[in-house]
Scaffold this motif. Structure first.
Motif, PDB file in Angstrom:
ATOM      1  N   GLN A   3      26.091  -7.976 -47.058  1.00  0.00           N
ATOM      2  CA  GLN A   3      27.676  -7.708 -46.511  1.00  0.00           C
ATOM      3  C   GLN A   3      27.174  -8.807 -45.066  1.00  0.00           C
ATOM      4  O   GLN A   3      25.992  -9.011 -44.820  1.00  0.00           O
ATOM      5  N   ASN A   4      28.106  -9.149 -44.202  1.00  0.00           N
ATOM      6  CA  ASN A   4      28.266  -9.888 -42.896  1.00  0.00           C
ATOM      7  C   ASN A   4      27.358  -9.733 -41.955  1.00  0.00           C
ATOM      8  O   ASN A   4      27.839  -8.355 -41.360  1.00  0.00           O
ATOM      9  N   LEU A   5      26.102  -9.656 -41.343  1.00  0.00           N
ATOM     10  CA  LEU A   5      26.085  -8.439 -40.311  1.00  0.00           C
ATOM     11  C   LEU A   5      26.378 -10.109 -38.371  1.00  0.00           C
ATOM     12  O   LEU A   5      26.090 -11.092 -39.452  1.00  0.00           O
ATOM     13  N   ILE A   6      26.501  -9.062 -38.533  1.00  0.00           N
ATOM     14  CA  ILE A   6      26.941  -9.861 -36.422  1.00  0.00           C
ATOM     15  C   ILE A   6      25.585 -10.303 -35.368  1.00  0.00           C
ATOM     16  O   ILE A   6      24.343  -9.229 -35.585  1.00  0.00           O
ATOM     17  N   GLU A   7      24.951 -10.631 -35.230  1.00  0.00           N
ATOM     18  CA  GLU A   7      24.326 -10.853 -34.847  1.00  0.00           C
ATOM     19  C   GLU A   7      24.156 -10.593 -33.337  1.00  0.00           C
ATOM     20  O   GLU A   7      24.807 -11.053 -32.632  1.00  0.00           O
ATOM     21  N   ARG A   8      23.299  -9.618 -32.950  1.00  0.00           N
ATOM     22  CA  ARG A   8      23.179  -9.593 -31.304  1.00  0.00           C
ATOM     23  C   ARG A   8      22.602  -9.998 -30.674  1.00  0.00           C
ATOM     24  O   ARG A   8      21.217  -9.660 -30.119  1.00  0.00           O
ATOM     25  N   HIS A   9      22.357 -11.286 -30.763  1.00  0.00           N
ATOM     26  CA  HIS A   9      21.507 -12.207 -29.912  1.00  0.00           C
ATOM     27  C   HIS A   9      21.519 -11.587 -28.156  1.00  0.00           C
ATOM     28  O   HIS A   9      20.480 -11.511 -27.638  1.00  0.00           O
ATOM     29  N   GLY A  10      21.574 -10.545 -27.410  1.00  0.00           N
ATOM     30  CA  GLY A  10      21.985 -10.423 -26.226  1.00  0.00           C
ATOM     31  C   GLY A  10      20.988  -9.083 -26.055  1.00  0.00           C
ATOM     32  O   GLY A  10      20.134  -9.152 -25.746  1.00  0.00           O
ATOM     33  N   TYR A  11      21.121  -8.291 -27.457  1.00  0.00           N
ATOM     34  CA  TYR A  11      19.786  -7.163 -27.395  1.00  0.00           C
ATOM     35  C   TYR A  11      18.709  -7.723 -27.397  1.00  0.00           C
ATOM     36  O   TYR A  11      17.067  -7.707 -27.004  1.00  0.00           O
ATOM     37  N   SER A  12      18.585  -8.447 -28.763  1.00  0.00           N
ATOM     38  CA  SER A  12      17.216  -9.474 -28.951  1.00  0.00           C
ATOM     39  C   SER A  12      16.413  -9.831 -27.987  1.00  0.00           C
ATOM     40  O   SER A  12      15.578 -10.029 -28.001  1.00  0.00           O
ATOM     41  N   GLU A  13      17.319 -10.941 -27.685  1.00  0.00           N
ATOM     42  CA  GLU A  13      16.448 -11.455 -25.849  1.00  0.00           C
ATOM     43  C   GLU A  13      15.602 -10.302 -25.311  1.00  0.00           C
ATOM     44  O   GLU A  13      14.640 -11.036 -24.549  1.00  0.00           O
ATOM     45  N   ARG A  14      16.731  -9.730 -24.917  1.00  0.00           N
ATOM     46  CA  ARG A  14      16.659  -7.915 -24.275  1.00  0.00           C
ATOM     47  C   ARG A  14      15.209  -7.770 -24.582  1.00  0.00           C
ATOM     48  O   ARG A  14      13.887  -7.659 -23.830  1.00  0.00           O
ATOM     49  N   ILE A  15      14.921  -7.423 -25.856  1.00  0.00           N
ATOM     50  CA  ILE A  15      13.543  -6.877 -26.244  1.00  0.00           C
ATOM     51  C   ILE A  15      12.523  -8.383 -26.236  1.00  0.00           C
ATOM     52  O   ILE A  15      11.325  -7.862 -26.073  1.00  0.00           O
ATOM     53  N   CYS A  37      18.393  -3.411 -37.846  1.00  0.00           N
ATOM     54  CA  CYS A  37      19.418  -4.822 -38.624  1.00  0.00           C
ATOM     55  C   CYS A  37      18.109  -5.889 -36.888  1.00  0.00           C
ATOM     56  O   CYS A  37      17.746  -6.904 -37.288  1.00  0.00           O
ATOM     57  N   VAL A  38      18.455  -5.177 -35.469  1.00  0.00           N
ATOM     58  CA  VAL A  38      17.947  -6.546 -34.936  1.00  0.00           C
ATOM     59  C   VAL A  38      16.593  -5.615 -34.978  1.00  0.00           C
ATOM     60  O   VAL A  38      15.910  -7.189 -34.924  1.00  0.00           O
ATOM     61  N   MET A  39      15.497  -4.881 -35.016  1.00  0.00           N
ATOM     62  CA  MET A  39      14.031  -5.237 -35.384  1.00  0.00           C
ATOM     63  C   MET A  39      13.635  -6.115 -36.394  1.00  0.00           C
ATOM     64  O   MET A  39      13.395  -7.133 -36.593  1.00  0.00           O
ATOM     65  N   LYS A  40      14.698  -6.132 -37.070  1.00  0.00           N
ATOM     66  CA  LYS A  40      14.529  -6.790 -39.148  1.00  0.00           C
ATOM     67  C   LYS A  40      14.458  -7.877 -38.268  1.00  0.00           C
ATOM     68  O   LYS A  40      13.824  -9.044 -38.346  1.00  0.00           O
ATOM     69  N   ILE A  42      13.906  -9.908 -35.176  1.00  0.00           N
ATOM     70  CA  ILE A  42      12.970 -10.499 -34.249  1.00  0.00           C
ATOM     71  C   ILE A  42      11.324 -10.267 -35.345  1.00  0.00           C
ATOM     72  O   ILE A  42      10.948 -11.264 -35.363  1.00  0.00           O
ATOM     73  N   TYR A  43      11.795  -8.924 -36.176  1.00  0.00           N
ATOM     74  CA  TYR A  43      10.442  -9.084 -37.158  1.00  0.00           C
ATOM     75  C   TYR A  43      10.261 -10.607 -37.984  1.00  0.00           C
ATOM     76  O   TYR A  43       8.936 -11.357 -38.002  1.00  0.00           O
ATOM     77  N   GLU A  44      10.977 -11.036 -38.572  1.00  0.00           N
ATOM     78  CA  GLU A  44      11.548 -12.220 -39.328  1.00  0.00           C
ATOM     79  C   GLU A  44      11.359 -13.410 -38.549  1.00  0.00           C
ATOM     80  O   GLU A  44      10.613 -14.658 -38.565  1.00  0.00           O
ATOM     81  N   LYS A  45      12.169 -13.646 -37.316  1.00  0.00           N
ATOM     82  CA  LYS A  45      11.659 -14.612 -36.534  1.00  0.00           C
ATOM     83  C   LYS A  45      10.170 -14.769 -35.974  1.00  0.00           C
ATOM     84  O   LYS A  45       9.572 -15.656 -36.135  1.00  0.00           O
ATOM     85  N   TYR A  46       9.573 -14.166 -35.955  1.00  0.00           N
ATOM     86  CA  TYR A  46       8.701 -13.802 -35.185  1.00  0.00           C
ATOM     87  C   TYR A  46       7.243 -14.161 -36.613  1.00  0.00           C
ATOM     88  O   TYR A  46       5.875 -14.865 -36.356  1.00  0.00           O
TER      89      TYR A  46
END
Length: 57
Positions: A3-15, A37-40, A42-46
Motif C-alpha cells: 500500500q502507498n503510505l502517507i508521510e506524517r511529517h508533522g507528527y514525526s517532527e513533533r515526536i 507506521c509513524v513509530m516504525k 521514526i525507528y527506521e530513520k534513527y
C-alpha cells in the motif's frame, strides 16, 4: 500487495523533538490511523543514524 503510505511529517517532527529529554512518548488514537507506521518510520530513520537505540516492541 503493497500500500502507498502517507508521510506524517508533522507528527514525526513533533515526536522527534521530545527525544533525549527524558520524556515518555505515547501515541494514542483510534484504530488503524497509522500510529504504528509513524513509530516504525521514526525507528527506521534513527536506526540508520545511531547505534545507541532502544528496541521498540
Amino acid at each position: 500487495m503493497k500500500q502507498n503510505l502517507i508521510e506524517r511529517h508533522g507528527y514525526s517532527e513533533r515526536i522527534e523533538r521530545m527525544f533525549g529529554k527524558g520524556m515518555v512518548v505515547a501515541l494514542t488514537g483510534q484504530r488503524r490511523v497509522g500510529k504504528s507506521c509513524v513509530m516504525k518510520r521514526i525507528y527506521e530513520k534513527y536506526s540508520q543514524d545511531s547505534s545507541d537505540l532502544l528496541t521498540l516492541t
